[in-house]
Motif scaffolding. Structure first.
Motif, PDB file in Angstrom:
ATOM      1  N   ALA A  42       0.776  -1.294   0.088  1.00  0.00           N
ATOM      2  CA  ALA A  42      -0.030  -0.032  -0.033  1.00  0.00           C
ATOM      3  C   ALA A  42       0.872   1.154  -0.023  1.00  0.00           C
ATOM      4  N   LYS A  59      -0.566   2.499  -3.406  1.00  0.00           N
ATOM      5  CA  LYS A  59      -1.808   3.327  -3.268  1.00  0.00           C
ATOM      6  C   LYS A  59      -1.961   4.788  -4.076  1.00  0.00           C
ATOM      7  N   MET A  63      -5.420  -0.954   0.061  1.00  0.00           N
ATOM      8  CA  MET A  63      -3.915  -1.305  -0.434  1.00  0.00           C
ATOM      9  C   MET A  63      -3.730  -0.846  -1.588  1.00  0.00           C
TER      10      MET A  63
END
Length: 559
Positions: free
Chosen positions: A53, A57, A276
């Motif tokens: 993540a 992300k 994530m």
């Protein structure tokens, strides 16, 4: 972006009938049913989920782009102190030349004439030399005449350079640029901490939901066995058909709850992938166990200085009873009791151990304070002189036609009759430009006043932030202790409900108990399991909130 579905809903709505779970500290990863990993399945631990993540992300990548923008801004500010070089070229068609009035009479006397007499003519005819002198006639008043300067086509090409020698605002701006970059970096770290929190809670939610779903599947199988045995007993004439029907109703409800739990588990997985930044098409397999995720309650209570559920006190054998204050100052004692309650029972030495610098918000505010100080100095530096070195060199030309203009004839160029016909001329200059602000209508004075107020506002914000951190510390500690107490309580209730259900089934199989008692015991067991798994999730979430309040969340997950 915030999700509309609360995580607690994703967890608790999936609960239904389930068998007695083992102790969390004793749960092994092999105790849960595992399926072979299909092709393309991504093994995922909490550490791997957080790492993915932080790296992928989209919202966090956008924050890092803002950090790159800050670095580019620093380069822009630094470039103002480097030499500035410009090259310019212009060509113009003056199709209507501008005229100016010129007083030609001011340039000198009137017209000049050469007088010639008859004696001069006779002497010249006789071969004699005659000296004739011009005579200037008195000038007559002439009005100013319109006169056009220049030619129709003109060109100019030049190169200029300037170097900033001194500017107080620029020097302070260089310092502020470094601090600004540090602020952008800390804002990125704040975004990373938020991502760690979101991913951790979503991972725990999925972990609990999947464990509960597996347990629910085993209970469906167990209830099928009980239903089969009861149906065989009914065929033998030892139980009524009503008993079979009640179990069948319970089994149907259990299957429906299992299907609901399965869908909500898929939704929790989708939420984890979203947090994530993982594509929803990617299949994942959680590798952490639920037992490893839950912290040891006793050690955690001792670290927090809180009471245990069994004894009501840390290291005590019985629940302490209230005693009358020993001091005559009852209000002071009440205030002390309130402070002790808010601090979670920690001694003053433990309270002083809270390090505000562990919180990224505190560090960010310190950076903002430094920026405010530099901004104030920058506004004060507006009263300093500004010195710039300048220089330029170029050529300008003019002609009556475009072809003649682009002939580029220099100083050595001459026409066919030998006369100079130069049409381009060079020019150059160097100089120093000094700007000294004298009076600006008190504008700088009010700007400095605004800067000082901004500094004072940030200083007040430190106290507010300290109080907020103290409150979050107390709240997270209290919430975690309460969650641990509830977990112990629900574990005790679950053990009791499990034992009651076991004894009830034994009595029913022995023919001394009723089917209704079995169904009631199973219903109470399901309720206890629902509360127990909800308490597990509350402990995990409270642990994440506690780590975030103390500023240890990101470091602990990265270990």
């Amino acid at each position: 972006m915030k999700m509309l579905l609360p995580p607690r809903f994703l967890l608790l709505a999936a609960l239904s009938a389930a068998g007695p779970p083992t102790l969390l500290a004793q749960t092994q990863p092999s105790a849960l049913p595992t399926a072979p990993l299909p092709a393309g399945t991504m093994p995922l631990s909490l550490h791997q989920a957080v790492s993915y993540a932080v790296q992928n992300k989209p919202s966090l990548l956008a924050t890092r782009l803002a950090e790159e923008t800050a670095r580019a801004r620093v380069g822009e500010i630094r470039s103002a102190g480097l030499p500035q070089v410009n090259i310019a070229s212009t060509v113009s068609n003056n199709f209507k030349l501008q005229k100016s009035l010129v007083d030609f009479s001011a340039l000198g006397g009137g017209s000049t004439v050469t007088p010639l007499t008859a004696a001069d003519i006779a002497a010249a005819q006789a071969g004699q030399t005659v000296n004739i002198k011009p005579v200037t006639l008195p000038s007559e008043p002439v009005p100013p005449q319109a006169f056009a300067f220049g030619l129709q086509y003109a060109g100019n090409a030049s190169a200029s350079v300037s170097q900033l020698l001194f500017d107080g605002s620029y020097l302070i701006g260089l310092k502020a640029a470094k601090v600004y970059t540090d602020l952008a970096r800390k804002q990125t770290q704040q975004a990373e901490i938020d991502v760690v929190e979101q991913v951790s809670k979503a991972y725990y939610s999925t972990l609990v939901a999947r464990s509960r779903l597996a347990l629910l599947a085993r209970n469906v199988q167990r209830l099928d066995t009980v239903l089969y045995q009861t149906n065989q007993t009914f065929k033998a004439g030892f139980v009524e058909k009503l008993d079979v029907d009640r179990l069948r109703v319970q089994r149907n409800n259990l299957v429906v709850e299992y299907q609901k739990a399965q869908r909500l588990t898929e939704l929790s997985v989708a939420l984890l992938k979203f947090q994530m930044g993982l594509p929803q098409q990617q299949s994942i397999q959680l590798t952490d166990s639920l037992g490893a995720a839950v912290v040891d309650a006793t050690a955690l209570r001792q670290r927090l200085g809180a009471a245990s559920f069994s004894s009501g006190g840390a290291g005590q054998d019985a629940v302490p009873t209230a005693t009358a204050p020993t001091t005559d100052n009852a209000p002071a004692q009440n205030r002390a009791d309130q402070q002790n309650a808010l601090s979670g029972g920690l001694p003053p030495a433990a309270l002083g151990a809270l390090n505000y610098n562990n919180r990224i918000e505190f560090s960010t505010l310190e950076t903002q304070q430094a920026l405010a100080g530099l901004d104030l100095r920058n506004r004060q530096a507006g009263a300093y002189p500004r010195l710039v070195l300048t220089g330029a060199y170029g050529f300008s030309g003019s002609a009556k036609s475009p072809g003649d203009l682009f002939a580029f004839r220099g100083p050595n160029s001459r026409s066919s009759n030998g006369f100079p016909n130069q049409n381009w001329f060079g020019f150059g200059n160097v100089g120093l430009s000094l700007q000294v602000p004298v009076f600006d209508g008190f504008r700088r004075r009010y700007q400095v006043q605004q800067g000082r107020i901004a500094q004072q506002t940030i200083e007040k914000g430190f106290e507010t932030l300290r109080q907020s951190i103290d409150l979050q510390d107390a709240q997270s500690r209290t919430t975690l202790v309460n969650a641990l107490d509830v977990l112990d309580n629900q574990k005790a209730n679950l053990d009791l409900a499990t034992d009651v259900a076991r004894v009830t089934r034994i009595k029913f199989n022995a023919g001394v108990g009723s089917n209704l008692e079995v169904i009631t015991a199973e219903t109470e067991l399901r309720s206890a399991q629902t509360n127990y798994y909800g308490a597990i999730y509350d402990v995990l979430v409270a642990k994440v909130d506690r780590d975030k309040a103390t500023g240890e969340l990101y470091n602990q997950v990265k270990k």
